[in-house]
Design a protein around this motif. Structure first.
Motif: not given
Length: 1065
Positions: A740-741, A816-824
RNA sequence: GGGCGAUUGGCUCAGUUGGUUAGAGCGCCGCCCUUACAAGGCGGAUGUCACAGGUUCGAGUCCUGUAUCGCCCACCA
């Protein structure tokens, strides 16, 4: 750009620690001083024992405390975390004694008190250093300037003061207590230093003659014992007061169980119960009459003649004597058996100790009377008792005496019979000799009122325990109100501040009270009390030492014993803050805010802190107690060094980093009482993880199944084993935290890559999210901001309720899911499109900044590292105009906690966005299922109501960038492509044009499976909705939802049918 | 013996006051080294929620019992 920096692809947790931990410390960021402008938030650490290094339980405990402290500090509290260690009297002295014995073959008596204590201090220094080193590696934010030790002068002053006031108030008295005595080491040992071993032994049946039997009385009473030698110390024989009633009770209980077992058809249990019942019934016939007679005789005050000792002892009634067991009556040796001790107190019979400290029999068997209940002072009444042990046995050890006494009993015709019997014998862990219960002088604290005050604090809610169920443990234990034995026969600890007076001529003379009054005329720090039983003075001194000649003409000698370790730990919340001095710290920080500890010391420690806090400070020590789970291994066993299943947090930190360890344990902190942490060896040769089993964990060497090389374990003793490389014990569970880090690191790296493009822009005074108007924000911006605020709220509130695991998991998923996988992923398109770039960059910077702050309490190192980097590329990120007006914090530790000041939570947007996510996922699933080459672009159409189309259409570019899928049509009239793969969702259906790509058979197969599945759901729903009871009784909301769901399923079914039809064409 | 808790995919665990089709991490399968990240991405499979009753329109969730496991405390003349 002068500040360009290349960031490694992987987060380097070692260098992050090296960089930031010393920096935090040097800049005084952990240090707290009373600040009237802020509210205090205080935690005192449960001081780890200086017996050894910290284990995973400590890692968990301290991580959870640090999370609270760091969050509160960011929220603007004046946060103080007081660290320290505990001297742990028994355990520490035992460790050092063991070392002394093993390395030098010496005992503590060989080197003397002062030298011994000096050695223990050296041990303490080295382990304290190690413990603090471990805590620092864990990256906790303790105020190291305020480090305390339970034996240091500040704590000592509090201890002495408490003892003194308790003594003054009559809360301290001296009594007798049975201790576990090790006759080889000549010391008391604690319960956990004892192992029970099963030994082959015997039951000896003895008959004790009745003195002056009346008509109908029995001639003698039969008792059975496994320890015949103790009979010399018998002071009564007990039988049950109402044997018939007791047997009836038992019989009924068995019959009830039997009926239940029969009803349930549990045959094995039934048979067992029947056998039990039969035995009981037989016993009624053989024993009941006798036992009733005995009870009668006991009530009539009959006495027995104790053989060999030729001493009269009473026959008494006590419920301890079980009519269903043994002979139905039992000999009572109060000074040599814990149960008999209790019976003896109830029966008010003398306590006769027949053993000396070395385990030999004493000629002048001490005669004791327990003063708590004011029963007879037997010494005066029965002076003959001083010759209890016949001369010829004196000097014999207990076990030798057993043989001789048995022989004597046999010769005297007292021994009726001997049966073989296996029984548990307590054995000293250290000397391997049998432990003898031994009656010893002991100082006690009267608990009646103190315990009540501590109970009240919890029942009236001043002290709240989380999870709530532990309040029961606390209250149950306190309600026994058992007096607290505070003396320990040790050298390591706070010496009991009581002095005894000795006559210069060695006589038993005592000074008069007037002499004391004169000697201590102007000393308010000296108090005394007269001990009626021992006929001596107790002199208590508040501070320092009382000079030998402080009482002219007499000699003063201090008590040899030290105080129970818990006596000093009990004062921890106020002693560390300087009590009894009314320091600034005490006034400001006390009461502390929360106590975080594990459940095994709720009674011994937590309860006592509450009562001393109330007694000394007049206030509870903390309003909240949070009890965290205990970490067990994968077999559900406690981790311990002796089993080899313990993990050194440093090994985990070395391999995965402190952040990973912290995230890993916080992830485990649910409200259950235990959590399991599977433990593995790590092969030092190939790095492979080798499963630790009960079998291999006790071997000195283990073979790696992968590289076939051997490595050593903690059990390695032989040189050939020691020569092997050591396999450390770790757990793969922490990989999750490390991964995660790394994810967070790379997301940050990505963000900064774009932020760095134009440092001028990000440095502009208005470069924050705040000045951006709603109009400028895209739907996905509003969505991520809303989600961020929702998560932040949940996280903050959850941590305040100690719901660590849920909080951490929630934030993890969001990141992980919303910020990285979706938003970014969405933002990539905009970041690469010049005119769309500025707003997207600001939102990325803002959300990342908020995330770093939210995560900081859990994973402090990586968040500081990234936050500092962000400070360079986006100095104004996430700051409001108000923030900008203030001086900026130099560390994320002091950055303001993220709160949603702009009311960005928008449930509608959050719900709407789900449609986009679903459609995207469906398209991707089709691509994967149909093996569409990664780079091949496909076209797709979505048929849906206009309002759904309004949500989907703006996302058109993102379908292209995220799934290589071009949205061609979207709306109520959208036409499905002729040769397509289809998917359905709530309110929409889509078709991906697969002309030339489609595997028709696979598609048909999938659609048919889907059809079956839908038919199943529909049938279920229809059945449910046709049930009138459901429609009538269930809330309308639920029924409506079911109806809507059914309609939707039917629409999906229609779409699937249609797709099948198309494919079959 | 008393108290407390656990039993949910191969493993370790989530699952708020009962309410649509039970989730995660690891492991497993398929495709991908796509310019943030292979410690990764996308997709997938895997569950009679220990067992037996009960309450309820509806139970993983509440009640009773059983089994197995564990922890704490007390202890077997």
């Amino acid at each position: 750009m002068s500040e360009t920096f290349e960031l490694p692809k992987q987060y380097d947790f070692h260098s992050a620690w090296e960089k930031w931990y010393p920096w935090w410390e040097e800049n005084g960021l952990f240090h707290s001083t009373p600040n009237p402008d802020k509210k205090p938030f205080t935690i005192v650490i449960p001081p780890p024992n200086v017996t050894g290094a910290l284990h995973m339980g400590h890692a968990l405990n301290n991580t959870l405390q640090d999370i609270q402290i760091r969050m509160k500090r960011m929220q603007g509290f004046e946060a103080l975390w007081v660290p320290g260690t505990d001297h742990a009297g028994i355990a520490t002295q035992a460790m050092v004694e063991k070392k002394l014995r093993e390395e030098e073959g010496l005992t503590r008596n060989d080197i003397g008190r002062d030298a011994m204590v000096k050695r223990i201090w050296d041990w303490k220094d080295s382990f304290e250093k190690r413990i603090i080193g471990q805590l620092k590696k864990l990256s906790v934010s303790c105020d190291w300037d305020r480090l305390r030790f339970t034996l240091d002068p500040v704590c000592a002053r509090a201890v002495r003061n408490t003892f003194f006031t308790f003594f003054e108030k009559g809360l301290i008295y001296r009594g007798k207590k049975l201790v576990n005595w090790d006759t080889a080491l000549q010391t008391a040992v604690s319960d956990d230093e004892i192992n029970n071993e099963t030994h082959d032994g015997h039951f000896w049946y003895l008959k004790y003659p009745v003195i002056d039997p009346q008509e109908g009385d029995l001639e003698y009473v039969t008792v059975a014992t496994t320890r015949p030698e103790t009979m010399l110390g018998d002071t009564c024989v007990a039988c049950h007061p109402e044997p018939r009633k007791q047997l009836d009770l038992l019989e009924n209980a068995i019959r009830e169980e039997l009926a239940a077992a029969e009803a349930a058809g549990r045959d094995a249990e039934k048979a067992e119960l029947e056998a039990k019942l039969e035995t009981l019934l037989k016993r009624r016939e053989t024993h009941l009459e006798l036992l009733e007679k005995l009870a009668e005789m006991a009530k009539a005050g009959k006495k027995l003649m104790l053989p060999l000792a030729n001493r009269e002892i009473p026959l008494v009634t006590d419920i301890w004597a079980k009519p269903e067991m043994g002979t139905g009556c039992v000999k009572i040796t109060p000074a040599h058996d814990p149960n008999d001790f209790e019976v003896g107190k109830r029966a008010m019979v003398p306590f006769i100790s027949i053993m000396k400290k070395d385990g030999s029999l004493t000629a002048e068997a001490s005669v004791y009377a327990w003063d708590g209940r004011k029963f007879a002072n037997v010494t005066a009444e029965e002076p003959a008792l001083s010759r209890t042990v016949p001369e010829k046995y004196v000097g014999m050890k207990m076990l030798e005496a057993r043989e001789v006494i048995v022989a004597d009993l046999e010769a005297a015709g007292i021994l009726l019979k001997v049966e073989d019997h296996q029984h548990e014998v307590p054995v000293s862990d250290r000397s391997k000799t049998v432990i003898e219960p031994f009656l010893n002088d002991q100082w006690f604290v009267r608990m009646a009122d103190l315990a009540q005050s501590a109970m009240d604090a919890v029942t009236d809610g001043r002290v709240q325990i989380f999870p709530e169920r532990y309040a029961k443990t606390y209250l149950d234990w306190l309600s026994e109100k058992r007096d607290w034995p505070i003396g320990r026969q040790l050298w390591w600890g706070h010496r009991i501040p009581i002095w005894y007076v000795r006559a210069a001529d060695g006589s038993e003379k005592m000074p008069t009270e007037d002499e004391l009054k004169t000697a201590f005329a102007d000393r308010s720090d000296v108090k005394w009390a007269w001990d009626e039983e021992g006929k001596e003075w107790w002199i208590c001194l508040q501070d320092g030492e009382l000079a030998k000649d402080a009482l002219p003409g007499w000699e003063l000698v201090q008590d040899d014993d030290v105080l129970d370790t818990w006596f000093s730990s009990a004062l921890w919340p106020h002693s560390t803050l300087g009590w009894p001095e009314q320091t600034e710290e005490l006034k400001y920080y006390y009461p502390t805010s929360v106590l975080i500890t594990s459940r095994d010391i709720i009674t011994l420690w937590v309860a006592r802190m509450v009562l001393t806090g109330l007694q000394n400070c007049g206030e509870i020590p903390f309003p909240h107690v949070y009890i965290h789970p205990k970490i067990l291994d994968k077999y559900g066993e406690t981790m311990s060094k002796s089993k080899g299943n313990g993990i050194d947090p440093l090994d985990v930190i070395e391999k995965y980093g402190a952040d990973a360890l912290r995230l890993g344990v916080a992830w485990l902190a649910t409200d259950s009482q235990d959590v399991r942490l599977p433990v593995d060896f790590e092969c030092p040769h190939c790095g492979e993880s080798v499963e630790q089993t009960k079998e291999n964990r006790i071997r000195p060497r283990v073979k790696c199944p992968k590289c076939k090389e051997f490595f050593s374990t903690q059990w390695a003793k032989k040189e050939e084993d020691l020569a092997l490389k050591r396999g450390t014990v770790i757990s793969e569970r922490f990989e999750m935290g490390r991964n995660f880090c790394n994810k967070l690191w790379n997301a940050s790296r990505f963000a900064m890559m774009y932020l760095m493009e134009d440092l001028e822009e990000v440095s502009r005074p208005d470069y924050t999210l705040e000045p951006i108007s709603d109009d400028e924000l895209f739907m996905e911006d509003k969505w991520i901001l809303s989600r961020l605020c929702t998560m932040a709220k949940m996280f903050t509130e959850g941590i305040e309720k100690y719901d660590y695991a849920a909080c951490v998991r929630t934030l993890y998923d969001f990141t992980w899911d919303e910020f990285c996988s979706n938003y970014i992923e969405i933002a990539k398109y905009r970041l690469q499109t010049p005119e769309l770039k500025p707003v997207a960059k600001r939102v990325v910077a803002f959300v990342l900044d908020a995330l770093l702050k939210l995560w900081h309490p859990v994973i402090p190192l990586i968040t500081e590292e990234v936050w500092q980097l962000m400070a360079k590329v986006a100095p104004k990120r996430g700051l409001t105009a108000e923030d900008l007006a203030r001086e900026q914090p130099e560390s994320i530790m002091n950055a303001p906690w993220f709160v949603d000041t702009a009311n960005r939570i928008d449930p509608t947007i959050e719900a709407q966005f789900v449609v986009f996510q679903d459609v995207l996922k469906a398209v991707r699933e089709i691509r994967a299922r149909q093996n569409v080459p990664v780079k091949q672009e496909v076209k797709f159409a979505v048929k849906c109501p206009a309002e759904i189309a309004a949500l989907i259409l703006p996302m058109k570019p993102y379908f292209t960038s995220m799934a290589q899928a071009v949205l061609t049509e979207c709306g109520p009239d959208a036409k499905m492509p002729e040769l397509s793969s289809n998917a359905t969702g709530a309110n929409w259906e889509l078709g991906v044009d697969l002309e030339g790509l489609i595997d028709v058979e696979a598609e048909l197969k999938k659609n048919r499976t889907q059809r079956e599945k839908l038919l199943g759901f529909i049938a279920g729903k229809e059945k449910k909705l046709s049930n009138e009871a459901f429609t009538a009784k269930a809330p309308a909301k639920v029924v409506d939802a079911e109806r809507a769901s059914l309609a939707d399923l039917k629409a999906q079914l229609a779409a699937v049918e249609e797709a099948i039809a198309r494919l079959e064409r």
